[in-house]
Design a protein around this motif. Sequence first.
Motif, PDB file in Angstrom:
ATOM      1  N   HIS A 239      10.147   7.324 -30.223  1.00 25.31           N
ATOM      2  CA  HIS A 239       9.693   8.556 -30.830  1.00 25.31           C
ATOM      3  C   HIS A 239      10.927   9.295 -31.336  1.00 25.31           C
ATOM      4  N   ASP A 240      11.189   9.267 -32.521  1.00 25.37           N
ATOM      5  CA  ASP A 240      12.284   9.776 -33.235  1.00 25.37           C
ATOM      6  C   ASP A 240      12.203  11.127 -33.081  1.00 25.37           C
ATOM      7  N   ASN A 241      11.425  12.014 -32.758  1.00 25.39           N
ATOM      8  CA  ASN A 241      11.397  13.433 -32.724  1.00 25.39           C
ATOM      9  C   ASN A 241      11.733  13.924 -31.478  1.00 25.39           C
ATOM     10  N   ILE A 242      11.896  12.942 -30.790  1.00 30.00           N
ATOM     11  CA  ILE A 242      12.622  13.338 -29.366  1.00 30.00           C
ATOM     12  C   ILE A 242      14.007  13.254 -29.529  1.00 30.00           C
ATOM     13  N   ARG A 243      14.499  14.574 -29.646  1.00 23.19           N
ATOM     14  CA  ARG A 243      16.045  14.692 -29.878  1.00 23.19           C
ATOM     15  C   ARG A 243      17.067  15.176 -28.710  1.00 23.19           C
ATOM     16  N   PHE A 244      16.240  15.725 -27.543  1.00 25.52           N
ATOM     17  CA  PHE A 244      16.934  16.048 -26.228  1.00 25.52           C
ATOM     18  C   PHE A 244      16.411  15.184 -25.168  1.00 25.52           C
ATOM     19  N   HIS A 245      17.186  15.102 -24.116  1.00 22.03           N
ATOM     20  CA  HIS A 245      17.139  14.144 -23.162  1.00 22.03           C
ATOM     21  C   HIS A 245      17.638  14.694 -21.858  1.00 22.03           C
ATOM     22  N   ASP A 246      16.647  15.125 -20.894  1.00 23.14           N
ATOM     23  CA  ASP A 246      16.764  15.662 -19.725  1.00 23.14           C
ATOM     24  C   ASP A 246      16.199  14.599 -18.800  1.00 23.14           C
ATOM     25  N   MET A 247      17.196  13.478 -18.466  1.00 23.79           N
ATOM     26  CA  MET A 247      16.751  12.586 -17.984  1.00 23.79           C
ATOM     27  C   MET A 247      17.523  11.894 -16.795  1.00 23.79           C
ATOM     28  N   ASP A 248      17.818  13.229 -15.876  1.00 18.25           N
ATOM     29  CA  ASP A 248      18.574  12.957 -14.708  1.00 18.25           C
ATOM     30  C   ASP A 248      17.887  13.186 -13.456  1.00 18.25           C
ATOM     31  N   THR A 249      16.617  12.802 -13.529  1.00 14.54           N
ATOM     32  CA  THR A 249      15.627  12.688 -12.632  1.00 14.54           C
ATOM     33  C   THR A 249      15.965  12.086 -11.116  1.00 14.54           C
ATOM     34  N   CYS A 250      16.845  11.104 -11.214  1.00 13.60           N
ATOM     35  CA  CYS A 250      17.063  10.501 -10.099  1.00 13.60           C
ATOM     36  C   CYS A 250      18.517  10.895  -9.579  1.00 13.60           C
ATOM     37  N   LEU A 251      19.436  11.759 -10.396  1.00 13.58           N
ATOM     38  CA  LEU A 251      20.658  12.354 -10.125  1.00 13.58           C
ATOM     39  C   LEU A 251      20.482  13.503  -9.465  1.00 13.58           C
ATOM     40  N   LEU A 252      19.348  14.297  -9.155  1.00 19.50           N
ATOM     41  CA  LEU A 252      19.285  15.507  -8.480  1.00 19.50           C
ATOM     42  C   LEU A 252      19.136  15.461  -7.109  1.00 19.50           C
ATOM     43  N   GLY A 253      19.765  14.537  -6.380  1.00 22.50           N
ATOM     44  CA  GLY A 253      19.780  14.729  -4.985  1.00 22.50           C
ATOM     45  C   GLY A 253      19.231  13.606  -4.106  1.00 22.50           C
ATOM     46  N   HIS A 254      18.777  12.748  -4.990  1.00 25.57           N
ATOM     47  CA  HIS A 254      18.240  11.502  -4.060  1.00 25.57           C
ATOM     48  C   HIS A 254      19.162  10.842  -3.351  1.00 25.57           C
ATOM     49  N   LYS A 255      18.640  10.449  -2.121  1.00 24.02           N
ATOM     50  CA  LYS A 255      19.755   9.817  -1.178  1.00 24.02           C
ATOM     51  C   LYS A 255      19.790   8.439  -1.187  1.00 24.02           C
ATOM     52  N   THR A 256      18.859   7.923  -1.931  1.00 27.15           N
ATOM     53  CA  THR A 256      18.504   6.494  -2.042  1.00 27.15           C
ATOM     54  C   THR A 256      18.121   6.050  -3.420  1.00 27.15           C
ATOM     55  N   ASP A 257      18.484   4.831  -3.738  1.00 29.44           N
ATOM     56  CA  ASP A 257      17.742   4.338  -5.341  1.00 29.44           C
ATOM     57  C   ASP A 257      16.759   3.285  -4.687  1.00 29.44           C
ATOM     58  N   PRO A 258      15.425   3.624  -4.709  1.00 30.49           N
ATOM     59  CA  PRO A 258      14.428   2.481  -4.284  1.00 30.49           C
ATOM     60  C   PRO A 258      14.188   1.849  -5.395  1.00 30.49           C
ATOM     61  N   ALA A 259      14.634   1.565  -6.510  1.00 28.04           N
ATOM     62  CA  ALA A 259      14.272   0.849  -7.556  1.00 28.04           C
ATOM     63  C   ALA A 259      15.012  -0.419  -7.951  1.00 28.04           C
ATOM     64  N   THR A 260      14.340  -1.315  -8.463  1.00 31.26           N
ATOM     65  CA  THR A 260      15.024  -2.682  -9.043  1.00 31.26           C
ATOM     66  C   THR A 260      14.700  -2.699 -10.292  1.00 31.26           C
ATOM     67  N   GLY A 261      16.194  -3.348 -11.143  1.00 33.41           N
ATOM     68  CA  GLY A 261      15.690  -3.400 -12.576  1.00 33.41           C
ATOM     69  C   GLY A 261      15.832  -1.989 -13.292  1.00 33.41           C
ATOM     70  N   GLY A 262      15.366  -2.013 -14.648  1.00 36.57           N
ATOM     71  CA  GLY A 262      15.203  -0.543 -15.167  1.00 36.57           C
ATOM     72  C   GLY A 262      16.302  -0.024 -15.518  1.00 36.57           C
ATOM     73  N   VAL A 263      16.352   1.087 -15.976  1.00 32.20           N
ATOM     74  CA  VAL A 263      17.487   1.937 -16.790  1.00 32.20           C
ATOM     75  C   VAL A 263      18.698   1.742 -15.692  1.00 32.20           C
ATOM     76  N   ARG A 264      19.844   1.850 -16.373  1.00 34.85           N
ATOM     77  CA  ARG A 264      21.195   2.106 -15.593  1.00 34.85           C
ATOM     78  C   ARG A 264      21.707   3.056 -16.293  1.00 34.85           C
TER      79      ARG A 264
END
Length: 365
Positions: A309-334
């Motif tokens: 969706h090219d109308n998305i111009r801003f990205h607030d995509m720090d959801t797992c950088l806001l204090g998660h003490k562990t990363d429970p995911a495999t694969g995916g975004v890096r």
Amino acid sequence: MTIRHTDIFKFSIPMHPFTIATGTMHYAQNILIRVHTDAGFYGVGECSAFPMIVGETQATCFEMAKDFAALWKGKDAAALETRMRELHDFTAFNATIKSAFDMALHDLAAKAAGQPLYKFLGGKKRSIETDLTIGIDTPEKMSARAVQFKADGVRMIKIKLGKNGPEDVDRVRQIRAAAGPEIILRIDANQGWDFDTAANALQQMGPFNIQFCEQPMRHWNDHHLPELRRLSPVKIMADESVFNHHDALRLLTANACDYVNIKFAKSGGILEAAKIDAVCKEHRIPCMMGGMLESRVALTAFAHFALAHDNIRFHDMDTCLLGHKTDPATGGVRYKGYFLEIPDTPGLGADADEAFLQNCEQVSI
């Protein structure tokens, strides 16, 4: 693809305390689901309950997920819109847990098509850079945090506000002075101000070159947004005021905001998020892709959607950088610095770590 059963997990992620205007979170209240089919693969979905915003908790999401899973058992996963309509007909609202089921169906559909989700949605690769958020604290601690962010390579900082208007102005003043003129600053009041406080604070923040202010007032004050927008030197982004495309149309026809923040936890998933984006694009209102406190599983879905969706111009995509003490995911975004690298594997390309899931409360329906 006939749905055989659905696994549901209380996907609790311990956190360092994170404070916004409406409360403090000590762990991410997430749910993870796996929708299994007779095609030999399953679809993954995740949502993050933020009760002070969406009115759902991890416990309510877990219980609703049981009902949703029972409703879908034995039915065609490929009939995506029909399946989601069943959930909407079954219960009003509950957008957060619905978003996990929507995500799982999209994961299944893209896997069946042999495409990464962004291609299945009609998108293509482009650069995505996220901001990083500072939770509410004293002006001194927040400005020191901004200096740390800048040293780490952050180029866009989102500042949580909404506790006290004059103190919020001082927070922004000190952060701007500490971070320097070149860094992009965004603010988010999380509905914490009334109209007078918002008008005064935003007018005083004008000299600090703020990119936009998210959700300055409670959603029931939406009728004040056109006047606030007229008075404010800072552009206004609607967040909690827009859960669906009807909300978006209402605000945009009233000239109430400059931007809209799309979150799956509000929209109920990709289907409705796409409708919100379409309404905004028609009215030439850019959107931001945001989230709650999701892991990299759901974050990956956000990135796929943004690419489509090219109308998305801003990205607030720090959801797992806001204090998660562990990363429970495999694969995916890096993360590469604060740029996101999106996988090209079929479907979502993300899943949960099996060892982490073994310690989660779970049920299979």
